[in-house]
Motif scaffolding. Structure first.
Motif, PDB file in Angstrom:
ATOM      1  N   TRP A 267       0.857  -1.182   0.000  1.00 32.22           N
ATOM      2  CA  TRP A 267       0.000   0.000   0.000  1.00 32.22           C
ATOM      3  C   TRP A 267       0.887   1.223   0.000  1.00 32.22           C
ATOM      4  O   TRP A 267       1.876   1.290   0.734  1.00 32.22           O
ATOM      5  N   LYS A 268       0.544   2.194  -0.882  1.00 32.28           N
ATOM      6  CA  LYS A 268       1.366   3.396  -1.014  1.00 32.28           C
ATOM      7  C   LYS A 268       0.549   4.641  -0.672  1.00 32.28           C
ATOM      8  O   LYS A 268      -0.644   4.735  -0.997  1.00 32.28           O
ATOM      9  N   TYR A 269       1.260   5.562  -0.012  1.00 32.37           N
ATOM     10  CA  TYR A 269       0.690   6.891   0.221  1.00 32.37           C
ATOM     11  C   TYR A 269       1.619   7.891  -0.445  1.00 32.37           C
ATOM     12  O   TYR A 269       2.813   7.968  -0.116  1.00 32.37           O
ATOM     13  N   ILE A 270       1.057   8.662  -1.366  1.00 33.51           N
ATOM     14  CA  ILE A 270       1.861   9.556  -2.205  1.00 33.51           C
ATOM     15  C   ILE A 270       1.580  11.009  -1.834  1.00 33.51           C
ATOM     16  O   ILE A 270       0.421  11.462  -1.857  1.00 33.51           O
ATOM     17  N   TYR A 271       2.652  11.729  -1.487  1.00 37.27           N
ATOM     18  CA  TYR A 271       2.563  13.169  -1.273  1.00 37.27           C
ATOM     19  C   TYR A 271       3.022  13.860  -2.554  1.00 37.27           C
ATOM     20  O   TYR A 271       4.161  13.652  -3.011  1.00 37.27           O
ATOM     21  N   LYS A 272       2.154  14.672  -3.118  1.00 37.36           N
ATOM     22  CA  LYS A 272       2.516  15.492  -4.281  1.00 37.36           C
ATOM     23  C   LYS A 272       2.801  16.900  -3.773  1.00 37.36           C
ATOM     24  O   LYS A 272       1.929  17.532  -3.175  1.00 37.36           O
ATOM     25  N   ILE A 273       4.046  17.382  -4.034  1.00 32.78           N
ATOM     26  CA  ILE A 273       4.474  18.673  -3.477  1.00 32.78           C
ATOM     27  C   ILE A 273       4.397  19.726  -4.574  1.00 32.78           C
ATOM     28  O   ILE A 273       5.071  19.627  -5.613  1.00 32.78           O
ATOM     29  N   SER A 274       3.554  20.718  -4.343  1.00 31.07           N
ATOM     30  CA  SER A 274       3.379  21.798  -5.329  1.00 31.07           C
ATOM     31  C   SER A 274       3.284  23.127  -4.581  1.00 31.07           C
ATOM     32  O   SER A 274       2.206  23.540  -4.149  1.00 31.07           O
ATOM     33  N   PRO A 275       4.438  23.842  -4.397  1.00 34.74           N
ATOM     34  CA  PRO A 275       4.426  25.084  -3.616  1.00 34.74           C
ATOM     35  C   PRO A 275       3.611  26.187  -4.308  1.00 34.74           C
ATOM     36  O   PRO A 275       3.452  26.211  -5.531  1.00 34.74           O
ATOM     37  N   LEU A 276       3.122  27.113  -3.489  1.00 29.94           N
ATOM     38  CA  LEU A 276       2.465  28.305  -4.025  1.00 29.94           C
ATOM     39  C   LEU A 276       3.517  29.230  -4.657  1.00 29.94           C
ATOM     40  O   LEU A 276       4.722  29.088  -4.424  1.00 29.94           O
ATOM     41  N   ASP A 277       3.045  30.197  -5.444  1.00 29.56           N
ATOM     42  CA  ASP A 277       3.962  31.158  -6.076  1.00 29.56           C
ATOM     43  C   ASP A 277       4.620  32.011  -4.991  1.00 29.56           C
ATOM     44  O   ASP A 277       4.030  32.268  -3.941  1.00 29.56           O
ATOM     45  N   ALA A 294      29.089  48.709 -15.657  1.00 32.50           N
ATOM     46  CA  ALA A 294      27.868  47.881 -15.566  1.00 32.50           C
ATOM     47  C   ALA A 294      28.260  46.411 -15.514  1.00 32.50           C
ATOM     48  O   ALA A 294      28.162  45.669 -16.497  1.00 32.50           O
ATOM     49  N   VAL A 295      28.772  46.010 -14.390  1.00 35.16           N
ATOM     50  CA  VAL A 295      29.188  44.605 -14.194  1.00 35.16           C
ATOM     51  C   VAL A 295      28.092  43.842 -13.431  1.00 35.16           C
ATOM     52  O   VAL A 295      27.166  44.405 -12.850  1.00 35.16           O
ATOM     53  N   GLU A 296      28.215  42.531 -13.446  1.00 35.06           N
ATOM     54  CA  GLU A 296      27.193  41.681 -12.783  1.00 35.06           C
ATOM     55  C   GLU A 296      27.115  42.051 -11.310  1.00 35.06           C
ATOM     56  O   GLU A 296      28.116  42.011 -10.595  1.00 35.06           O
ATOM     57  N   PRO A 297      25.904  42.414 -10.809  1.00 35.83           N
ATOM     58  CA  PRO A 297      25.757  42.872  -9.417  1.00 35.83           C
ATOM     59  C   PRO A 297      25.620  41.701  -8.440  1.00 35.83           C
ATOM     60  O   PRO A 297      24.625  41.603  -7.709  1.00 35.83           O
ATOM     61  N   THR A 298      26.570  40.831  -8.432  1.00 37.96           N
ATOM     62  CA  THR A 298      26.465  39.624  -7.602  1.00 37.96           C
ATOM     63  C   THR A 298      26.254  39.958  -6.142  1.00 37.96           C
ATOM     64  O   THR A 298      25.415  39.344  -5.454  1.00 37.96           O
ATOM     65  N   ALA A 299      26.971  40.908  -5.638  1.00 41.49           N
ATOM     66  CA  ALA A 299      26.876  41.223  -4.210  1.00 41.49           C
ATOM     67  C   ALA A 299      25.560  41.869  -3.839  1.00 41.49           C
ATOM     68  O   ALA A 299      25.203  41.934  -2.665  1.00 41.49           O
ATOM     69  N   LYS A 300      24.864  42.369  -4.888  1.00 42.30           N
ATOM     70  CA  LYS A 300      23.621  43.089  -4.600  1.00 42.30           C
ATOM     71  C   LYS A 300      22.366  42.243  -4.852  1.00 42.30           C
ATOM     72  O   LYS A 300      21.243  42.737  -4.746  1.00 42.30           O
ATOM     73  N   LEU A 301      22.585  40.970  -5.224  1.00 45.75           N
ATOM     74  CA  LEU A 301      21.410  40.119  -5.483  1.00 45.75           C
ATOM     75  C   LEU A 301      20.589  39.948  -4.202  1.00 45.75           C
ATOM     76  O   LEU A 301      21.139  39.704  -3.128  1.00 45.75           O
ATOM     77  N   PRO A 302      19.254  40.060  -4.297  1.00 38.07           N
ATOM     78  CA  PRO A 302      18.422  39.877  -3.095  1.00 38.07           C
ATOM     79  C   PRO A 302      18.330  38.388  -2.726  1.00 38.07           C
ATOM     80  O   PRO A 302      18.496  37.500  -3.568  1.00 38.07           O
ATOM     81  N   MET A 303      18.088  38.129  -1.449  1.00 40.24           N
ATOM     82  CA  MET A 303      17.789  36.742  -1.018  1.00 40.24           C
ATOM     83  C   MET A 303      16.285  36.520  -1.232  1.00 40.24           C
ATOM     84  O   MET A 303      15.464  37.192  -0.634  1.00 40.24           O
ATOM     85  N   VAL A 304      15.999  35.620  -2.102  1.00 38.29           N
ATOM     86  CA  VAL A 304      14.592  35.340  -2.429  1.00 38.29           C
ATOM     87  C   VAL A 304      14.255  33.935  -1.916  1.00 38.29           C
ATOM     88  O   VAL A 304      14.993  32.972  -2.165  1.00 38.29           O
ATOM     89  N   LYS A 305      13.136  33.824  -1.243  1.00 40.16           N
ATOM     90  CA  LYS A 305      12.668  32.524  -0.720  1.00 40.16           C
ATOM     91  C   LYS A 305      11.369  32.140  -1.399  1.00 40.16           C
ATOM     92  O   LYS A 305      10.551  33.002  -1.741  1.00 40.16           O
ATOM     93  N   ASP A 306      11.234  30.822  -1.577  1.00 41.82           N
ATOM     94  CA  ASP A 306       9.953  30.366  -2.119  1.00 41.82           C
ATOM     95  C   ASP A 306       8.905  30.407  -1.027  1.00 41.82           C
ATOM     96  O   ASP A 306       9.176  30.811   0.116  1.00 41.82           O
ATOM     97  N   ALA A 307       7.657  29.943  -1.355  1.00 46.99           N
ATOM     98  CA  ALA A 307       6.549  30.035  -0.403  1.00 46.99           C
ATOM     99  C   ALA A 307       6.759  29.164   0.818  1.00 46.99           C
ATOM    100  O   ALA A 307       6.081  29.322   1.839  1.00 46.99           O
ATOM    101  N   CYS A 308       7.715  28.247   0.736  1.00 50.22           N
ATOM    102  CA  CYS A 308       7.985  27.361   1.871  1.00 50.22           C
ATOM    103  C   CYS A 308       9.189  27.821   2.671  1.00 50.22           C
ATOM    104  O   CYS A 308       9.624  27.124   3.604  1.00 50.22           O
ATOM    105  N   GLY A 309       9.783  28.981   2.277  1.00 49.94           N
ATOM    106  CA  GLY A 309      10.910  29.504   3.016  1.00 49.94           C
ATOM    107  C   GLY A 309      12.245  28.995   2.547  1.00 49.94           C
ATOM    108  O   GLY A 309      13.268  29.245   3.191  1.00 49.94           O
ATOM    109  N   ASN A 310      12.267  28.265   1.444  1.00 51.14           N
ATOM    110  CA  ASN A 310      13.530  27.786   0.915  1.00 51.14           C
ATOM    111  C   ASN A 310      14.205  28.893   0.104  1.00 51.14           C
ATOM    112  O   ASN A 310      13.557  29.569  -0.700  1.00 51.14           O
ATOM    113  N   VAL A 311      15.526  29.111   0.323  1.00 52.09           N
ATOM    114  CA  VAL A 311      16.267  30.140  -0.420  1.00 52.09           C
ATOM    115  C   VAL A 311      16.456  29.677  -1.858  1.00 52.09           C
ATOM    116  O   VAL A 311      16.929  28.555  -2.111  1.00 52.09           O
ATOM    117  N   LEU A 312      16.064  30.566  -2.772  1.00 51.53           N
ATOM    118  CA  LEU A 312      16.159  30.230  -4.187  1.00 51.53           C
ATOM    119  C   LEU A 312      17.504  30.681  -4.737  1.00 51.53           C
ATOM    120  O   LEU A 312      18.033  31.737  -4.373  1.00 51.53           O
TER     121      LEU A 312
END
Length: 323
Positions: A267-277, A294-312
């Protein structure tokens, strides 16, 4: 002598002789009646019967005693009388003997006895076939209500419970025997069983289940379904937890194993994971003097997290052409 002879005695004939001178004398002839002893055509008889109630005296309905006819030497009938009845054992209730003695006596007192012996032998009980019932589970094979039997004399014979024997296979099929004995009054014992044939019902495996969640942290071991077989809970054992949700999306599958009637199932129980935007911060920018700045602003990139709090992790930038 006697005056009226009906059996034994004497009878005298007396004659008188007289001469011419008147002289007289007598002469006698005497008969002595002596009745010889009689004989019976048979002095004994016997019969085998089933029940004490069948030991019926002569002259009554159902009796097996046929008394011989007896006459004396003079042709007179001799009527028998019951002399004694002897039972062995004295309180005969089942098997044994009953002896009737009939006495014949003629008018002279000559006697002879006729003996008839009943032997009481109880026939064996008529044993019915074992009763059989088909049930889906061994727990349904309960001790039955068992009837009394009746012997040939109408007496009730009660059963005695012996034991119950179950012979079950791993596939849920088998037999359960409830064994009894019946003992008649003679001490003979008879075996009888109530037999349950256990035939397991076809089993339908339970269907897999699933649910959709937004975040991996929402996943917990599932509530297991209850599988009851013949009143007993079937145990499910975790076989594995498989995940394809490395970056917060995908599936996590719990697989459980269980066994029913010697067959293995999963018997299987399946969790389908689909985060919100998720929500992006406002775009950034600045004014510079030269295009070479005009060089790549690496140091200025924001920390963006998904709806579950994971850093993207941002992708490689797409750079517009210089003006």
């Amino acid at each position: 002598n006697p005056t009226s002879i009906t059996c034994e005695g004497t009878r005298t004939f007396t004659y008188t002789y007289t001469d011419c001178a008147g002289n007289t004398d007598t002469w006698k002839y005497v008969y002595t009646i002596d009745l010889p002893a009689f004989t019976l055509s048979s002095t004994s008889g016997s019969a085998v019967v089933d029940c004490p109630a069948d030991t019926i005296a002569a002259g009554k309905t159902g009796s097996k005693i046929v008394l011989p006819t007896a006459t004396d030497q003079c042709g007179r009938g001799i009527v028998p009388t019951l002399k004694s009845v002897t039972k062995t054992p004295s309180d005969l209730t089942c098997e044994g003997t009953v002896v009737y003695v009939y006495n014949y006596k003629d008018c002279a007192g000559n006697e002879a006895d006729y003996t008839f012996t009943y032997t009481v032998t109880l026939p064996e009980l008529s044993v019915p076939k074992n009763d059989t019932t088909t049930v889906p589970c061994a727990v349904d094979a309960k001790k039955p209500v068992v009837s009394n039997w009746t012997d040939a004399c109408g007496r009730s014979v009660e059963p005695t419970y012996v034991d119950s024997v179950a012979k079950m296979n791993a596939d849920g099929n088998g037999t359960v025997n409830h064994n009894y004995t019946y003992t008649d009054c003679s001490g003979r014992t008879y075996n009888w069983s109530y037999v349950y044939k256990v035939q397991a019902d076809a089993f339908t495996p339970i269907s897999d289940d699933s649910t959709t969640v937004r975040c991996v942290r929402e996943i917990v071991p599932p509530t297991l379904p209850k599988i009851t077989l013949c009143g007993e809970q079937v145990e499910l054992t975790l076989n594995g937890r498989d995940s394809t949700a490395g970056e917060g999306c995908g599936r996590i599958v719990y697989t459980y194993g269980y066994t029913v009637n010697a067959s293995d199932y999963t018997w299987k129980y399946i969790y389908k994971i689909s985060p919100l935007d998720f929500t992006m911060p406002a775009d950034g920018g600045e004014t510079i003097t030269c295009a070479t700045s005009a060089v790549e602003p690496t140091a200025k990139l924001p920390m963006v997290k998904d709806a579950c709090g994971n850093v993207l992790t941002p992708s490689e930038p797409a750079v517009s052409k210089a003006p």
